[in-house]
Scaffold this motif. Structure first.
Motif, PDB file in Angstrom:
ATOM      1  N   LEU A 132     -49.865  30.369  19.661  1.00 15.97           N
ATOM      2  CA  LEU A 132     -51.014  30.015  18.824  1.00 15.97           C
ATOM      3  C   LEU A 132     -50.635  28.880  17.875  1.00 15.97           C
ATOM      4  CD1 LEU A 132     -53.900  30.547  17.834  1.00 15.97           C
ATOM      5  CD2 LEU A 132     -52.963  32.230  16.269  1.00 15.97           C
ATOM      6  N   HIS A 133     -49.473  28.970  17.268  1.00 17.04           N
ATOM      7  CA  HIS A 133     -49.023  27.935  16.330  1.00 17.04           C
ATOM      8  C   HIS A 133     -48.864  26.589  17.038  1.00 17.04           C
ATOM      9  CE1 HIS A 133     -47.095  26.217  12.841  1.00 17.04           C
ATOM     10  NE2 HIS A 133     -46.081  25.831  13.594  1.00 17.04           N
ATOM     11  N   GLU A 134     -48.271  26.599  18.229  1.00 16.44           N
ATOM     12  CA  GLU A 134     -48.099  25.357  18.988  1.00 16.44           C
ATOM     13  C   GLU A 134     -49.443  24.765  19.397  1.00 16.44           C
ATOM     14  OE1 GLU A 134     -43.807  26.486  21.065  1.00 16.44           O
ATOM     15  OE2 GLU A 134     -45.677  26.807  22.163  1.00 16.44           O
ATOM     16  N   ALA A 135     -50.372  25.614  19.806  1.00 14.42           N
ATOM     17  CA  ALA A 135     -51.705  25.136  20.209  1.00 14.42           C
ATOM     18  C   ALA A 135     -52.447  24.521  19.024  1.00 14.42           C
ATOM     19  CB  ALA A 135     -52.508  26.282  20.807  1.00 14.42           C
ATOM     20  N   LEU A 136     -52.349  25.151  17.858  1.00 11.38           N
ATOM     21  CA  LEU A 136     -53.001  24.593  16.671  1.00 11.38           C
ATOM     22  C   LEU A 136     -52.372  23.262  16.262  1.00 11.38           C
ATOM     23  CD1 LEU A 136     -53.559  27.809  14.527  1.00 11.38           C
ATOM     24  CD2 LEU A 136     -55.278  26.462  15.747  1.00 11.38           C
ATOM     25  N   THR A 137     -51.055  23.157  16.419  1.00 11.58           N
ATOM     26  CA  THR A 137     -50.370  21.902  16.111  1.00 11.58           C
ATOM     27  C   THR A 137     -50.846  20.798  17.052  1.00 11.58           C
ATOM     28  OG1 THR A 137     -48.434  23.123  15.331  1.00 11.58           O
ATOM     29  CG2 THR A 137     -48.109  20.806  15.899  1.00 11.58           C
ATOM     30  N   MET A 138     -50.951  21.101  18.355  1.00  5.58           N
ATOM     31  CA  MET A 138     -51.433  20.109  19.313  1.00  5.58           C
ATOM     32  C   MET A 138     -52.857  19.688  18.987  1.00  5.58           C
ATOM     33  SD  MET A 138     -49.986  21.186  23.037  1.00  5.58           S
ATOM     34  CE  MET A 138     -49.715  22.938  22.942  1.00  5.58           C
ATOM     35  N   LEU A 139     -53.692  20.642  18.611  1.00  5.10           N
ATOM     36  CA  LEU A 139     -55.071  20.334  18.251  1.00  5.10           C
ATOM     37  C   LEU A 139     -55.126  19.424  17.030  1.00  5.10           C
ATOM     38  CD1 LEU A 139     -58.108  20.806  18.709  1.00  5.10           C
ATOM     39  CD2 LEU A 139     -57.922  22.782  17.197  1.00  5.10           C
ATOM     40  N   ALA A 140     -54.286  19.701  16.045  1.00 10.03           N
ATOM     41  CA  ALA A 140     -54.263  18.870  14.841  1.00 10.03           C
ATOM     42  C   ALA A 140     -53.832  17.447  15.167  1.00 10.03           C
ATOM     43  CB  ALA A 140     -53.323  19.487  13.803  1.00 10.03           C
ATOM     44  N   VAL A 141     -52.840  17.297  16.045  1.00 12.36           N
ATOM     45  CA  VAL A 141     -52.368  15.965  16.429  1.00 12.36           C
ATOM     46  C   VAL A 141     -53.471  15.208  17.166  1.00 12.36           C
ATOM     47  CG1 VAL A 141     -50.752  14.757  17.953  1.00 12.36           C
ATOM     48  CG2 VAL A 141     -49.929  16.560  16.455  1.00 12.36           C
ATOM     49  N   VAL A 142     -54.152  15.883  18.076  1.00 12.98           N
ATOM     50  CA  VAL A 142     -55.223  15.236  18.847  1.00 12.98           C
ATOM     51  C   VAL A 142     -56.394  14.867  17.939  1.00 12.98           C
ATOM     52  CG1 VAL A 142     -56.961  15.669  20.644  1.00 12.98           C
ATOM     53  CG2 VAL A 142     -54.592  16.311  21.019  1.00 12.98           C
ATOM     54  N   LYS A 144     -56.174  14.234  14.725  1.00 17.84           N
ATOM     55  CA  LYS A 144     -55.727  13.243  13.747  1.00 17.84           C
ATOM     56  C   LYS A 144     -55.649  11.835  14.349  1.00 17.84           C
ATOM     57  CE  LYS A 144     -51.666  12.199  10.987  1.00 17.84           C
ATOM     58  NZ  LYS A 144     -50.287  12.556  10.741  1.00 17.84           N
ATOM     59  N   ALA A 145     -55.381  11.715  15.627  1.00 19.09           N
ATOM     60  CA  ALA A 145     -55.158  10.412  16.263  1.00 19.09           C
ATOM     61  C   ALA A 145     -56.333   9.440  16.100  1.00 19.09           C
ATOM     62  CB  ALA A 145     -54.812  10.604  17.735  1.00 19.09           C
ATOM     63  N   PRO A 146     -57.583   9.822  16.384  1.00 22.46           N
ATOM     64  CA  PRO A 146     -58.681   8.853  16.225  1.00 22.46           C
ATOM     65  C   PRO A 146     -58.876   8.410  14.779  1.00 22.46           C
ATOM     66  CG  PRO A 146     -59.420  10.756  17.492  1.00 22.46           C
ATOM     67  CD  PRO A 146     -58.055  11.058  16.982  1.00 22.46           C
ATOM     68  N   VAL A 147     -58.678   9.319  13.847  1.00 20.90           N
ATOM     69  CA  VAL A 147     -58.841   8.977  12.438  1.00 20.90           C
ATOM     70  C   VAL A 147     -57.767   7.975  12.028  1.00 20.90           C
ATOM     71  CG1 VAL A 147     -58.805   9.901  10.086  1.00 20.90           C
ATOM     72  CG2 VAL A 147     -59.938  11.178  11.909  1.00 20.90           C
ATOM     73  N   THR A 148     -56.539   8.217  12.467  1.00 24.91           N
ATOM     74  CA  THR A 148     -55.432   7.310  12.155  1.00 24.91           C
ATOM     75  C   THR A 148     -55.690   5.928  12.736  1.00 24.91           C
ATOM     76  OG1 THR A 148     -53.920   9.191  12.187  1.00 24.91           O
ATOM     77  CG2 THR A 148     -52.931   7.015  12.360  1.00 24.91           C
ATOM     78  N   LYS A 149     -56.177   5.881  13.965  1.00 19.92           N
ATOM     79  CA  LYS A 149     -56.467   4.595  14.600  1.00 19.92           C
ATOM     80  C   LYS A 149     -57.576   3.854  13.853  1.00 19.92           C
ATOM     81  CE  LYS A 149     -57.085   2.611  19.159  1.00 19.92           C
ATOM     82  NZ  LYS A 149     -57.213   2.875  20.584  1.00 19.92           N
ATOM     83  N   LEU A 150     -58.603   4.575  13.414  1.00 19.69           N
ATOM     84  CA  LEU A 150     -59.694   3.971  12.653  1.00 19.69           C
ATOM     85  C   LEU A 150     -59.178   3.396  11.344  1.00 19.69           C
ATOM     86  CD1 LEU A 150     -62.743   3.436  12.222  1.00 19.69           C
ATOM     87  CD2 LEU A 150     -62.847   5.673  11.116  1.00 19.69           C
TER      88      LEU A 150
END
Length: 176
Positions: A132-142, A144-150
Motif C-alpha cells: 500500500l505504501h509503495e502504491a501510494l508513493t507511485m501515485l504521488a510521483v505520477v 506530481k509530474a504534470p504539476v512539476t512540468k507546468l
C-alpha cells in the motif's frame, strides 16, 4: 486426536471469518519443516499481518463456503497451511515465497485472489504487487509530474524574456 464438535464449529467459524476479511490466500505443504522454522514463519506472519491457519482439510472446505476462496477446495489435499493476507494482497505470497527459498521441504501448492485459483508458478505475480505504501508513493510521483512540468514551463517564460533582453542589450552595446 479427536476434536469435539464445539471445537470444530469454533475452528470453522474462525477460518470463515478470516477468509471473509482476507484479500488473498496462499496454500502450502509444510511437511518436513521443523517446528522452530514454523515458529519463525508465524512470527514473520504476525509482523506482516498475515494469518496462518493449519486446519484439517474437511474443516477448511466447510469454512471457505460462502467466501471468495471457495475455489481453493480442490487444492486442499494433504497437509496444508493457509496464509491469509489481511491488508496487502501480496504479503502472504512474499512471506511464503521467501520462506520456501530458505526451506526446501516447504512447497507452495497454489494461491487465490478474487475468487480465482492460481498455480504455484503464479506466486511471483502476486508477490510482486506493491505494498500500500509503495502504491501510494507511485501515485504521488505520477500526480506530481504534470504539476512539476507546468511549473518548469511557466518559470521558463520569464527566463527566455530575460535572455532575449540581455541579447538585445549586448547587441546594442557591441554596435555602439
Amino acid at each position: 486426536m479427536a476434536i469435539r464438535l464445539e471445537d470444530k464449529k469454533a475452528i470453522v467459524a474462525e477460518v470463515n471469518e478470516t477468509a471473509g476479511a482476507a484479500l488473498s490466500v496462499v496454500l502450502a505443504d509444510y511437511r518436513g519443516v521443523t517446528s522452530g522454522d514454523m515458529t519463525t514463519l508465524r512470527a514473520k506472519a504476525r509482523a506482516e499481518n498475515v494469518r496462518l491457519k493449519v486446519v484439517r482439510n474437511n474443516l477448511a472446505k466447510i469454512a471457505i463456503k460462502g467466501t471468495e476462496f471457495e475455489c481453493i477446495e480442490e487444492a486442499l489435499v494433504g497437509p496444508t497451511i493457509l496464509a491469509f493476507s489481511m491488508e496487502d494482497p501480496g504479503a502472504a505470497a512474499r512471506l511464503l515465497k521467501d520462506f520456501a527459498k530458505e526451506n526446501e521441504a516447504f512447497e507452495i501448492k497454489g494461491l487465490a485472489v478474487g475468487g480465482e485459483l492460481m498455480g504455484p508458478e503464479q506466486i511471483d505475480r502476486l508477490a510482486k504487487l506493491p505494498t500500500l505504501h509503495e502504491a501510494l508513493t507511485m501515485l504521488a510521483v505520477v500526480t506530481k509530474a504534470p504539476v512539476t512540468k507546468l511549473v518548469r514551463s511557466l518559470n521558463d517564460i520569464p527566463g527566455r524574456v530575460t535572455r532575449v533582453v540581455a541579447a538585445v542589450r549586448d547587441q546594442k552595446r557591441d554596435a555602439a
